[in-house]
Design an enzyme around this catalytic site. Structure first.
Site, PDB file in Angstrom:
ATOM      1  N   GLU A  66      29.997 -32.246 -29.286  1.00 59.74           N
ATOM      2  CA  GLU A  66      30.519 -30.882 -29.092  1.00 59.74           C
ATOM      3  C   GLU A  66      30.506 -30.054 -30.369  1.00 59.74           C
ATOM      4  O   GLU A  66      30.280 -28.841 -30.324  1.00 59.74           O
ATOM      5  CB  GLU A  66      31.941 -30.915 -28.522  1.00 59.74           C
ATOM      6  CG  GLU A  66      32.036 -31.381 -27.073  1.00 59.74           C
ATOM      7  CD  GLU A  66      32.127 -32.890 -26.929  1.00 59.74           C
ATOM      8  OE1 GLU A  66      31.943 -33.615 -27.933  1.00 59.74           O
ATOM      9  OE2 GLU A  66      32.403 -33.364 -25.804  1.00 59.74           O
ATOM     10  N   PHE A 128      45.788 -37.501 -18.741  1.00 57.07           N
ATOM     11  CA  PHE A 128      44.550 -38.036 -19.311  1.00 57.07           C
ATOM     12  C   PHE A 128      43.691 -36.877 -19.842  1.00 57.07           C
ATOM     13  O   PHE A 128      43.456 -35.894 -19.145  1.00 57.07           O
ATOM     14  CB  PHE A 128      43.771 -38.817 -18.232  1.00 57.07           C
ATOM     15  CG  PHE A 128      42.436 -39.308 -18.744  1.00 57.07           C
ATOM     16  CD1 PHE A 128      42.365 -40.249 -19.774  1.00 57.07           C
ATOM     17  CD2 PHE A 128      41.248 -38.825 -18.199  1.00 57.07           C
ATOM     18  CE1 PHE A 128      41.137 -40.682 -20.250  1.00 57.07           C
ATOM     19  CE2 PHE A 128      40.026 -39.268 -18.669  1.00 57.07           C
ATOM     20  CZ  PHE A 128      39.967 -40.192 -19.700  1.00 57.07           C
ATOM     21  N   GLN A 129      43.257 -36.988 -21.066  1.00 59.86           N
ATOM     22  CA  GLN A 129      42.441 -35.990 -21.763  1.00 59.86           C
ATOM     23  C   GLN A 129      43.123 -34.626 -21.841  1.00 59.86           C
ATOM     24  O   GLN A 129      42.451 -33.598 -21.822  1.00 59.86           O
ATOM     25  CB  GLN A 129      41.047 -35.886 -21.123  1.00 59.86           C
ATOM     26  CG  GLN A 129      40.265 -37.171 -21.333  1.00 59.86           C
ATOM     27  CD  GLN A 129      38.782 -37.052 -21.069  1.00 59.86           C
ATOM     28  OE1 GLN A 129      38.361 -36.274 -20.216  1.00 59.86           O
ATOM     29  NE2 GLN A 129      37.985 -37.824 -21.781  1.00 59.86           N
ATOM     30  N   LYS A 178      41.367 -26.929 -14.716  1.00 54.86           N
ATOM     31  CA  LYS A 178      40.417 -27.368 -13.688  1.00 54.86           C
ATOM     32  C   LYS A 178      40.638 -26.627 -12.367  1.00 54.86           C
ATOM     33  O   LYS A 178      39.685 -26.231 -11.689  1.00 54.86           O
ATOM     34  CB  LYS A 178      40.569 -28.881 -13.481  1.00 54.86           C
ATOM     35  CG  LYS A 178      39.553 -29.455 -12.511  1.00 54.86           C
ATOM     36  CD  LYS A 178      39.626 -30.968 -12.493  1.00 54.86           C
ATOM     37  CE  LYS A 178      38.478 -31.541 -11.665  1.00 54.86           C
ATOM     38  NZ  LYS A 178      38.447 -33.003 -11.723  1.00 54.86           N
ATOM     39  N   MET A 496      25.815 -33.178 -54.257  1.00 53.66           N
ATOM     40  CA  MET A 496      26.714 -32.215 -54.893  1.00 53.66           C
ATOM     41  C   MET A 496      27.967 -32.899 -55.427  1.00 53.66           C
ATOM     42  O   MET A 496      28.472 -32.554 -56.495  1.00 53.66           O
ATOM     43  CB  MET A 496      27.065 -31.090 -53.912  1.00 53.66           C
ATOM     44  CG  MET A 496      27.813 -29.947 -54.533  1.00 53.66           C
ATOM     45  SD  MET A 496      26.962 -29.264 -55.976  1.00 53.66           S
ATOM     46  CE  MET A 496      26.122 -27.853 -55.252  1.00 53.66           C
TER      47      MET A 496
HETATM   48  C1  LIG Z   1      31.927 -32.443 -43.211  1.00 49.99           C
HETATM   49  C2  LIG Z   1      31.952 -32.472 -44.707  1.00 49.99           C
HETATM   50  N1  LIG Z   1      32.375 -33.576 -45.347  1.00 49.99           N
HETATM   51  C3  LIG Z   1      32.388 -33.615 -46.696  1.00 49.99           C
HETATM   52  C4  LIG Z   1      31.966 -32.548 -47.432  1.00 49.99           C
HETATM   53  C5  LIG Z   1      32.022 -32.585 -48.954  1.00 49.99           C
HETATM   54  N2  LIG Z   1      30.658 -32.458 -49.528  1.00 49.99           N
HETATM   55  C6  LIG Z   1      30.182 -31.293 -49.983  1.00 49.99           C
HETATM   56  S1  LIG Z   1      28.609 -31.403 -50.515  1.00 49.99           S
HETATM   57  C7  LIG Z   1      28.579 -33.054 -50.201  1.00 49.99           C
HETATM   58  C8  LIG Z   1      27.346 -33.857 -50.484  1.00 49.99           C
HETATM   59  C9  LIG Z   1      26.253 -33.565 -49.539  1.00 49.99           C
HETATM   60  O1  LIG Z   1      25.259 -34.523 -49.712  1.00 49.99           O
HETATM   61  P1  LIG Z   1      23.848 -34.367 -49.043  1.00 49.99           P
HETATM   62  O2  LIG Z   1      23.979 -33.985 -47.624  1.00 49.99           O
HETATM   63  O3  LIG Z   1      23.036 -35.556 -49.319  1.00 49.99           O
HETATM   64  O4  LIG Z   1      23.256 -33.094 -49.796  1.00 49.99           O
HETATM   65  P2  LIG Z   1      22.890 -32.892 -51.346  1.00 49.99           P
HETATM   66  O5  LIG Z   1      24.131 -32.408 -52.032  1.00 49.99           O
HETATM   67  O6  LIG Z   1      22.430 -34.191 -51.889  1.00 49.99           O
HETATM   68  O7  LIG Z   1      21.836 -31.844 -51.340  1.00 49.99           O
HETATM   69  C10 LIG Z   1      29.784 -33.491 -49.659  1.00 49.99           C
HETATM   70  C11 LIG Z   1      30.081 -34.887 -49.284  1.00 49.99           C
HETATM   71  C12 LIG Z   1      31.546 -31.402 -46.710  1.00 49.99           C
HETATM   72  N3  LIG Z   1      31.147 -30.288 -47.331  1.00 49.99           N
HETATM   73  N4  LIG Z   1      31.520 -31.402 -45.358  1.00 49.99           N
END
Ligand SMILES: Cc1ncc(C[n+]2csc(CCOP(=O)(O)OP(=O)(O)O)c2C)c(N)n1
Length: 590
Positions: A66, A128-129, A178, A496
């Site tokens: 979703e 439920f749900q 529903k 990052m």
């Molecule tokens: C749902 C979610 N969880 C955690 C984060 C924290 N976060 C920001 S950038 C990042 C790393 C992303 O890694 P990747 O997808 O490999 O991209 P890259 O930075 O290597 O380009 C994380 C874990 C986020 N932004 N969103």
């Protein structure tokens, strides 16, 4: 299951309307709102709705989670400017939508989310749900509704569309029990929306607009700071005319990219944490900041007291809550940029003969300073002989797409390099999760964009982390043969986070290594389309061309230099003029 006969209130006395179920009424309302396609996932309480859908022409895209229905609806909305629609069942279906709703809220994306709710008689019984969708989504939406009777269903649905799209756009949720789906009643079309208390100010104050024009001509170092509101408000042409009338250097924020064409001579780049030196120095040194459809986000301003410290500020925004929220403007103008900017341009043109020459010399000096900053420190575009630099990848995507492709991105380093290096010569080409920064956004939003714009080349640029959050949607992509080009910038890290650990936590890399990634060719072929992995710079152009020329979906896994960092970078909370351009240099020991 018992169905109840409920008579909906006739809009006009004497009208009886057509007899239909609540589910059919909802579909009728969607048709009247111009919905041709929506994204969803069914469940117990929405079965009556999906049953009505069985015979209906509206296209429903069955996603695999979703959250991705919401992201896809956002991609659809961002690519078209129309309201995106998603649908989920009660309980876990509805709670799975929440990240997408918050994302749409943060980035002001017009979507309507329909959720099923348990039978009215069971609400509050921990059925439920059952989840308190109304309560949970209140802070995650611009507005939400709980439908209590069939009679109010059409009115609520049309109000939801109106609220989502008008003023500052945003997500609106309609929770439908529903029994309301099942009830039968006479459908009377809703002709007017009446929402006392909901006011949208579009025109801007004439006197303030005049004062703003005067300030613009009086400024020696004007600077335009254009935000996502320009794109959302379809005000690109109006911005371009304003920019050309006052000839001010212009930055577009991460959400505003494409608002002014990246190829326009006045376009500097994106500002902020990973913005360019010229953009951030321009913001810092200008004497007049013209902020248009933007919210002075912390990722743009950095240390707020130092932000544009010499500047007077004109702020135009449709949301009065944004004006003065982070920076008190000298000239606040509450209004729709599409309506206000032409008025501002008109007054500027009227005042031009009186004012233009007075500051001409200072303006020439300002432009030469901006050009100097641009030349001094352009974005880094390193290349290597034996490995693919992430910037090289983005440069090639830019070259091959020529500023014309739709590019969605996930969140992380790749997002920043893509926003720095890929041109967007039109609005609605760059689609990303800016405010919330939700990983997992890139692939599903590309699905929405590609369905909305089948004529367009669509890239979904992801990191190897974010892509792995989206793998289930490869099934949706395959099942609808969406020719999206998924480009994984694979650095083997949550890049990052790794960058921050490297720069600010003494390189103590904790929980950021992604040591297992599926074989792209096998993964794609398991879903019936092509995939490939490359890791050498000389493979890059051909591999991208192969992906682009393939008529179907394509998964290109590009292994890049693992520890490259995104620069420039403004350390969190610092002034944006204090940018870091590379790793700290080792201190020489005598
Ligand atoms: C749902 C979610 N969880 C955690 C984060 C924290 N976060 C920001 S950038 C990042 C790393 C992303 O890694 P990747 O997808 O490999 O991209 P890259 O930075 O290597 O380009 C994380 C874990 C986020 N932004 N969103």
């Amino acid at each position: 299951m018992q169905s109840t006969d409920v008579q909906s209130t006739p809009a006009k006395r004497g009208e009886t309307g057509k007899l239909m179920s609540g589910a059919e009424m909802l579909l009728e309302c969607l048709v009247r709102e111009g919905v041709d396609c929506f994204f969803g996932y069914p469940g117990g309480v929405t079965i009556p709705f999906y049953d009505a859908l069985y015979d209906h022409h509206i296209r429903h895209i069955l996603v695999r989670h979703e959250e991705n229905a919401c992201f896809a609806a956002e991609g659809y909305a961002k690519a078209t400017g129309k309201v995106g629609v998603c649908c989920a069942t009660s309980g876990p279906g509805a709670t799975n939508l929440v990240t997408g709703l918050v994302d749409a809220m943060m980035d002001s994306i017009p979507i309507v989310a329909i959720t099923g709710q348990v039978h009215s008689k069971l609400i509050g019984s921990d059925a439920f749900q059952e989840a308190d969708t109304f309560g949970i989504t209140r802070p995650a939406t611009k507005h939400n509704f709980m439908v209590k009777t069939l009679a109010e269903l059409p009115k609520i649905v049309h109000e939801a569309f109106y609220l989502a799209a008008s003023g500052r756009p945003g997500p609106v949720l309609v929770d439908i029990p529903k029994d309301v789906f099942q009830a039968r009643g006479h459908y009377i079309p809703v002709d007017t929306i009446h929402l006392p208390g909901y006011k949208v100010f579009t025109e801007g104050h004439t006197g303030q607009i005049r004062r703003a024009a005067q300030l613009i001509w009086e400024a020696e170092r004007p600077f335009i700071y254009a935000g996502g509101g320009i794109v959302l408000g379809n005000a690109s042409a109006e911005l371009t005319e304003l920019v050309e009338t006052c000839d001010a250097p212009t930055v577009c924020t991460l959400m505003g990219l494409g608002g002014l064409s990246s190829s326009h001579p006045n376009f500097i780049s994106m500002p902020g944490m990973h913005g360019s030196y010229a953009a951030n120095m321009g913001m810092t040194e200008c004497d007049l900041l013209i902020a248009l459809g933007t919210r002075f986000d912390d990722r743009v301003t950095g240390h707020l007291p130092s932000f544009a410290r010499h500047a007077r500020v004109i702020h135009v925004d449709i949301d009065p809550a944004e004006v003065g929220k982070n920076r008190t403007p000298d000239i606040p103008i509450v209004g729709d940029v599409k309506r206000v900017l032409p008025k501002l341009t008109k007054v500027l043109q009227e005042l031009e003969p009186e004012f233009k020459e007075k500051k001409a010399a200072a303006r020439r000096k300002w432009w030469s300073q901006i050009r100097e900053w641009k030349a001094e420190r352009p974005y880094d575009r390193p290349r290597a002989d034996n490995e693919i630099k992430p910037q090289h990848l983005m440069d090639e995507i830019d070259r091959l797409s020529g500023g014309q492709a739709i590019v969605t991105s996930d969140v992380g380093q790749h997002q920043m390099w893509a926003s720095q290096l890929i041109r967007f010569n039109e609005p609605r080409l760059w689609i990303n999760s800016g405010g919330l920064g939700a990983m997992g956004f890139g692939v599903p939003s590309a699905m929405g964009a590609q369905l909305a714009r089948p004529d367009k080349l669509v890239f979904a640029i992801c990191g190897d982390g974010g892509f792995q959050m989206s793998i289930p949607e490869l099934a949706t992509i395959a099942s609808h043969a969406l020719p999206i080009k998924i480009i994984v910038m694979n650095n083997g890290y949550l890049g990052m986070v790794r960058q921050w650990q490297t720069l600010f936590y003494n390189n103590r890399l904790s929980a950021v290594e992604l040591d297992c990634f599926p074989d792209a060719e096998k993964l794609a072929s398991a879903y019936g389309f092509k995939g490939r992995t490359i890791d050498k710079p000389w493979q890059l152009t051909d591999a991208l061309k192969e992906a682009i020329n393939d008529p179907g979906p394509y998964l290109l896994n590009v292994k890049v230099s693992p520890t490259e960092n995104v620069y420039p970078m403004v350390p969190a909370g610092g002034p944006i003029s204090e940018m870091v351009f590379g790793p700290p240099q080792p201190v020489a020991v005598a």
